[in-house]
Motif scaffolding. Structure first.
Motif, short mmCIF file in Angstrom:
data_model
loop_
_atom_site.label_atom_id
_atom_site.label_comp_id
_atom_site.label_asym_id
_atom_site.label_seq_id
_atom_site.Cartn_x
_atom_site.Cartn_y
_atom_site.Cartn_z
N MET A 155 1.25 -1.28 0.15
CA MET A 155 -0.09 0.21 0.47
C MET A 155 0.91 1.16 0.03
SD MET A 155 -2.67 1.40 2.61
CE MET A 155 -4.30 2.45 2.27
N ILE A 156 1.88 0.44 1.00
CA ILE A 156 3.00 2.42 0.56
C ILE A 156 3.67 2.61 -0.61
CG2 ILE A 156 5.32 3.22 2.32
CD1 ILE A 156 2.73 3.95 4.12
N GLU A 157 3.59 1.02 -0.72
CA GLU A 157 4.90 1.89 -1.89
C GLU A 157 4.22 2.10 -3.02
OE1 GLU A 157 8.14 -1.41 -3.70
OE2 GLU A 157 6.54 -2.19 -3.21
N GLU A 158 2.63 2.43 -3.32
CA GLU A 158 1.97 2.57 -4.49
C GLU A 158 1.95 3.83 -4.20
OE1 GLU A 158 -1.70 0.63 -4.36
OE2 GLU A 158 -0.90 -1.07 -4.35
N LEU A 159 1.99 4.49 -3.13
CA LEU A 159 2.06 6.14 -2.60
C LEU A 159 3.36 6.97 -3.49
CD1 LEU A 159 0.08 6.64 0.59
CD2 LEU A 159 -1.01 6.45 -1.97
N LEU A 160 4.44 5.77 -3.04
CA LEU A 160 5.99 6.65 -3.62
C LEU A 160 6.30 6.54 -4.78
CD1 LEU A 160 7.36 5.38 -0.30
CD2 LEU A 160 6.85 7.78 -0.77
N PRO A 161 7.29 7.02 -5.81
CA PRO A 161 7.95 7.24 -6.84
C PRO A 161 8.88 5.24 -6.97
CG PRO A 161 9.19 8.28 -5.36
CD PRO A 161 8.15 8.20 -4.31
N SER A 162 9.45 5.18 -7.88
CA SER A 162 10.19 4.11 -7.68
C SER A 162 11.56 3.96 -7.85
CB SER A 162 9.88 2.97 -9.43
OG SER A 162 11.13 4.14 -10.22
N THR A 163 11.78 4.70 -7.13
CA THR A 163 13.02 5.65 -6.26
C THR A 163 13.25 4.59 -5.11
OG1 THR A 163 13.15 7.60 -5.85
CG2 THR A 163 14.14 6.82 -7.70
N VAL A 164 12.06 4.39 -4.14
CA VAL A 164 12.08 3.81 -3.25
C VAL A 164 11.69 2.55 -2.68
CG1 VAL A 164 10.52 3.88 -0.25
CG2 VAL A 164 10.82 6.30 -2.29
N VAL A 165 12.28 1.42 -2.00
CA VAL A 165 11.76 0.53 -1.77
C VAL A 165 11.44 0.08 -0.10
CG1 VAL A 165 12.67 -1.56 -0.95
CG2 VAL A 165 14.02 -0.63 -3.23
N ALA A 166 10.10 -0.17 -0.05
CA ALA A 166 9.07 0.39 1.03
C ALA A 166 9.06 -1.40 1.07
CB ALA A 166 7.77 0.31 0.20
N VAL A 167 8.97 -2.14 2.47
CA VAL A 167 8.30 -3.58 2.98
C VAL A 167 7.49 -3.15 4.02
CG1 VAL A 167 9.53 -4.99 3.87
CG2 VAL A 167 10.65 -3.73 2.50
N GLU A 168 6.01 -4.14 4.23
CA GLU A 168 5.05 -3.64 4.50
C GLU A 168 5.26 -4.99 5.61
OE1 GLU A 168 1.64 -1.37 2.74
OE2 GLU A 168 2.58 -3.31 1.87
N ALA A 169 4.21 -5.10 6.68
CA ALA A 169 4.30 -6.49 6.95
C ALA A 169 2.19 -6.45 8.27
CB ALA A 169 5.29 -6.78 8.40
N TYR A 170 2.04 -7.17 8.13
CA TYR A 170 0.55 -7.26 8.32
C TYR A 170 0.36 -8.38 9.67
CZ TYR A 170 -1.37 -4.96 4.17
OH TYR A 170 -0.86 -3.76 3.11
N GLY A 171 -1.12 -7.36 10.34
CA GLY A 171 -0.51 -9.20 11.71
C GLY A 171 0.23 -9.47 12.45
N ASP A 172 0.43 -10.25 13.00
CA ASP A 172 2.23 -11.06 13.43
C ASP A 172 3.46 -11.15 12.58
OD1 ASP A 172 0.38 -10.88 15.62
OD2 ASP A 172 0.30 -13.34 15.31
N GLU A 173 3.51 -10.63 11.42
CA GLU A 173 4.40 -10.93 10.65
C GLU A 173 5.93 -9.77 11.75
OE1 GLU A 173 6.46 -10.66 6.58
OE2 GLU A 173 4.05 -9.73 6.43
N GLY A 174 7.05 -10.44 11.33
CA GLY A 174 8.47 -10.11 12.07
C GLY A 174 8.40 -9.15 13.76
N VAL A 175 6.68 -9.92 14.26
CA VAL A 175 7.02 -9.85 15.33
C VAL A 175 7.94 -10.09 16.64
CG1 VAL A 175 4.64 -8.40 15.37
CG2 VAL A 175 5.39 -10.39 15.94
N ASP A 176 8.38 -11.06 15.72
CA ASP A 176 9.11 -11.99 16.53
C ASP A 176 10.99 -12.21 15.70
OD1 ASP A 176 8.10 -13.07 18.44
OD2 ASP A 176 6.50 -14.24 17.13
N ALA A 177 11.15 -10.97 15.31
CA ALA A 177 12.47 -11.11 14.22
C ALA A 177 13.27 -10.55 15.42
CB ALA A 177 12.52 -10.02 12.85
N PRO A 178 14.41 -11.32 15.33
CA PRO A 178 15.56 -10.64 16.45
C PRO A 178 16.26 -9.46 16.14
CG PRO A 178 16.37 -11.97 14.08
CD PRO A 178 14.76 -12.13 14.09
N LEU A 179 16.26 -9.19 17.40
CA LEU A 179 16.76 -7.55 17.59
C LEU A 179 17.94 -7.89 17.13
CD1 LEU A 179 14.20 -6.05 20.39
CD2 LEU A 179 14.03 -5.57 17.26
N TYR A 180 18.75 -5.96 16.63
CA TYR A 180 19.46 -5.88 17.13
C TYR A 180 20.46 -5.25 18.01
CZ TYR A 180 20.13 -7.27 11.48
OH TYR A 180 20.50 -8.01 10.44
N PRO A 181 21.97 -5.39 18.30
CA PRO A 181 23.17 -4.35 18.85
C PRO A 181 22.41 -3.31 19.71
CG PRO A 181 24.11 -5.91 18.18
CD PRO A 181 23.11 -5.75 17.37
#
Length: 225
Positions: A1-27
């Protein structure tokens, strides 16, 4: 949804629901949320999961995303970007600094603002326009959309100025795309001296918006002069 609002030079990544909530954190990230409630931890983690995926798509090694001045995210050298999260959704949008000098994105639940909030964020002219749009297209919660656009304006403004921008210091004019009722553009006229980009002072930002089901999103991309 966000990517459609921005020029092609932008990389947008979205997550819905629980996606990514358990990803490791960095130092450095874990210490920032040691005492945070679960909801805050999940949002913090998921939106950084999105940011690191965007870095990878740009060919940049993923790294910690730590807050800088006024909490604005500090990006790797050569990148500019923005992050947002709300209930059940988060996104990060990144671009190379040679392509864009600033990006601002925001997502909000597609629901009315709490009582009393609109009067604290809207200029009289904005409130009048919102009232007109609400009469013409009642399916869109225009008060929430205005709030989201102001959030995107601030996120685009701050990296260029390092200064606070009050809600009343930008006049947002929302427009609907021809033949559409849930997509459009907006113009944010700055009521204070704008940032200088490429030797020219910026007097306004231009953005895009979309409303779908239970989500509203706005986005601004500021190009080099």
């Amino acid at each position: 949804m966000i990517e459609e609002l921005l020029p092609s030079t932008v990389v947008a990544v979205e997550a819905y629901g629980d996606e990514g909530v358990d990803a490791p954190l960095y130092p450095g990230e874990e210490t920032l949320i040691q005492r945070a409630v679960l909801k805050r931890r999940r949002e913090f983690t998921a939106v950084r999961f999105c940011a690191r995926r965007a870095m990878e798509k740009l060919g940049v090694p993923p790294r910690a995303v730590l807050p800088g001045e006024r909490g604005a995210p500090v990006w790797p050298d050569g990148l500019t970007g923005s992050m947002t999260h709300c209930q059940g959704y988060c996104a990060a949008a990144l671009a190379r600094a040679g392509d864009l000098v600033s990006v601002g994105i925001d997502a909000e639940p597609h629901a009315p603002l709490p009582e009393g909030v609109l009067s604290s964020v809207a200029l009289p002219e904005e409130a009048a326009r919102i009232a007109g749009l609400s009469g013409e297209l009642p399916a869109v919660h225009w008060d929430r959309l205005l709030f989201s656009a102001k959030e995107s304006v601030y996120k685009a403004w701050f990296p260029l100025t390092g200064k606070w921008l009050d809600f009343g210091e930008a006049d947002i004019d929302l427009q609907v795309d021809e033949g559409e009722d849930t997509r459009g553009t907006f113009r944010a006229t700055l009521l204070v001296p704008g940032p200088v980009v490429g030797g020219r002072r910026v007097g306004h930002f231009s953005g895009r918006w979309a409303a779908r089901d239970d989500l509203i999103a706005t986005a601004i991309a500021v190009a080099p002069a």
